[in-house]
Write an enzyme that holds these catalytic residues in place. Structure first.
Site, PDB file in Angstrom:
ATOM      1  CE  LYS A   1      -4.267   1.135   0.347  1.00  0.00           C
ATOM      2  NZ  LYS A   1      -5.491  -0.076  -0.254  1.00  0.00           N
TER       3      LYS A   1
ATOM      4  CG  ASP B   1      -7.372   3.097  -0.896  1.00  0.00           C
ATOM      5  OD1 ASP B   1      -7.802   1.780  -0.827  1.00  0.00           O
ATOM      6  OD2 ASP B   1      -7.536   3.759  -0.027  1.00  0.00           O
TER       7      ASP B   1
END
Ligand code: NDP
Ligand code: 2IT
Length: 444
Positions: A124, A164
């Site tokens: 991430k 995201d």
């Protein structure tokens, strides 16, 4: 393994990272029993090797705003595990981004990606840059500056970022463009790309659609039809929009949407036309959800989340820890039968306990929202073979993957009384796959 002891140790070594501790604790508690059946795991210190990311890059991002001011933000990429495939996971651009949030997301991503059955590790990244209120040119300059540093650490077989919160098609295109220029290569290093340059059909829809495919599987276990069910959805971004789109198609009635300022309640239900308005409002005009209430003359509640509204099914699709234990109690008291998480870790530990004690259908994000990254995996495959599949092909594959994830949850999460503990099922299935791989690959 003593889950509490492991956690206390992580808290000592990595203080001030509450979201990371929370995500680790949820996994450890639910795998403790299964893990203990494998003494070789303990001997290989697999817990620490799996809880601590492989590496963390953090860097300064410097860019120029429209008035000529020079700005700085922090940029990060957490490469959690590449045991089963290249690092893979989204980029979050939001003012709240910090190492704790990204570490929890990268940790979750590793097990989520394992559940998809596709060869993807977990990662991430992100920045505390907020695209809100920024001009298109400012967003472009920020994305370019971010990739100026990030590009050194990514590649089609190394680490493949995607979207995201705060990162959709526009941002991916800017990042991909800069990556292409720096690397002198046209490769599938980002997913969520535009259709014209290697993107996959259904990727924008995939997280929302996938969540509903998972929900349908859960409802099937109790012979419940989704038609006419009243649904509350939080958020109004990518995941929320396509969750609503699929629900409308299936004849359910969606009565809420939200953003970080408040929520709207539309008792008549959000239909296709209203949804098109929301898509335009959020994707083009980048406005606030309050404007929906003004246009359609319905209730808007400032500074609140939609969980107090009566519903059959709740689909949290905004952010972490958006359902408190009290919200969960209200949902259950109002007759909610299912909660399926489009967002990552939207339910607090207290809320999860409430759902589990009430034995409602409760699907954690790493199972229910895995359709997004799964379709990213399908985009990587299409890039590798230099072909594009049709909408129907990708959608069928997505459906199949979600059904398979559901089957894994049932296999590993069914309890003595027949109730399916989807948290346990998802964690055991995902964790065991990665743990066995790490063991097989030796001490690294
Ligand atoms: P978007 O940026 O498109 O939308 C996010 C939505 O959530 C917006 O409505 C936003 O409101 C709201 N939101 C964000 N932060 C907060 C906050 N702190 N408090 C209240 N509301 C907030 O993001 P996505 O739809 O892509 O992501 C939503 C969730 O789904 C996230 O948890 C993400 O990690 C998860 N997810 C996303 C996937 C994807 O493919 N995009 C895949 C799997 C999971 P506002 O506009 O006011 O900020
Ligand atoms: O949380 C997630 O799974 C995502 N944001 C999607 C990641 C991806 O690589 O598509």
């Amino acid at each position: 393994m003593n889950a509490q002891k492991v956690l206390d140790d992580l808290k000592r070594r990595f203080p001030n990272e509450p979201e990371y501790h929370q995500a680790v604790m949820e996994v450890l508690e639910s795998i403790e029993e299964t893990y203990s059946q494998y003494p070789e795991f303990e001997k290989a210190n697999l817990i620490e090797r799996l809880c601590i990311p492989d590496r963390i890059f953090s860097f300064r991002v410097t860019w120029v705003d429209d008035r000529g001011n020079i700005k700085t933000n922090m940029g990060y990429r957490i490469q959690h595990s590449n045991a089963i495939g290249p690092y893979k996971g989204g980029i979050r651009l939001h003012s709240s981004v910090n190492p704790s949030i990204l570490k929890f997301l990268a940790f979750e991503q590793t097990f989520k990606n394992a559940l998809t059955t596709l060869p993807m590790g977990g990662a991430k990244g992100g920045s505390d840059f907020s695209p809100k209120g920024k001009s298109n040119a400012e967003v472009m300059r920020f994305c370019q500056a971010f990739v100026l540093e990030l590009w050194k650490h990514i590649g089609p077989d190394i680490d493949v970022p995607a979207g995201d919160i705060g990162v959709g098609g526009r941002e991916i295109a800017y990042m991909f463009g800069m990556y292409k220029k720096l690397s002198k290569e046209f490769t599938g290093t980002f997913t969520g790309k535009g259709l014209e340059f290697g993107g996959s059909l259904i990727r924008p829809e995939a997280t929302g659609y996938g969540n509903i495919y998972f929900l349908l599987e859960m409802l099937k276990t109790r012979n419940i039809d989704i038609k006419d069910k009243v649904c509350t959805v939080s958020g109004s971004g990518n995941v929320a929009q396509y969750t609503v789109e699929k629900l409308i198609e299936l004849g359910a009635k969606v009565v809420t949407l939200s953003d970080s300022n408040g929520y709207v309640y539309d008792p008549d239900g959000i239909d296709s036309e209203k949804l098109e308005y929301v898509k335009e409002l959020k994707e083009i005009y980048r406005g606030r959800i309050r404007e929906y209430a003004e246009k359609y003359n319905c209730k808007y509640v400032e500074g609140a989340r939609p969980w107090g509204e009566k519903c059959d099914i709740a689909l949290p699709s905004a952010t972490q820890n958006e359902i408190s234990a009290d919200d969960a109690k209200t949902l259950v008291a109002n007759g909610c039968i299912a909660v399926s998480e489009g967002a990552n870790m939207p339910s607090t530990p207290g809320a999860i306990e409430v759902f589990q004690n009430a034995k409602i259908l409760y699907a954690p994000g790493k199972a229910a929202n895995a359709g997004g990254v799964a379709t990213s995996g399908l985009e990587m495959t299409q890039n590798s073979i230099r072909l594009s599949w049709t909408r129907e092909e990708v959608d069928a594959k997505l459906k199949n993957i979600m059904q398979n994830i559901h089957a894994q949850c049932v296999k590993y999460g069914t309890e003595a009384d027949g109730h399916v503990n989807y948290v346990k099922g998802a964690n055991v299935a995902g964790f065991m796959k990665v743990a066995k791989t790490i063991l097989a690959q030796g001490v690294l």
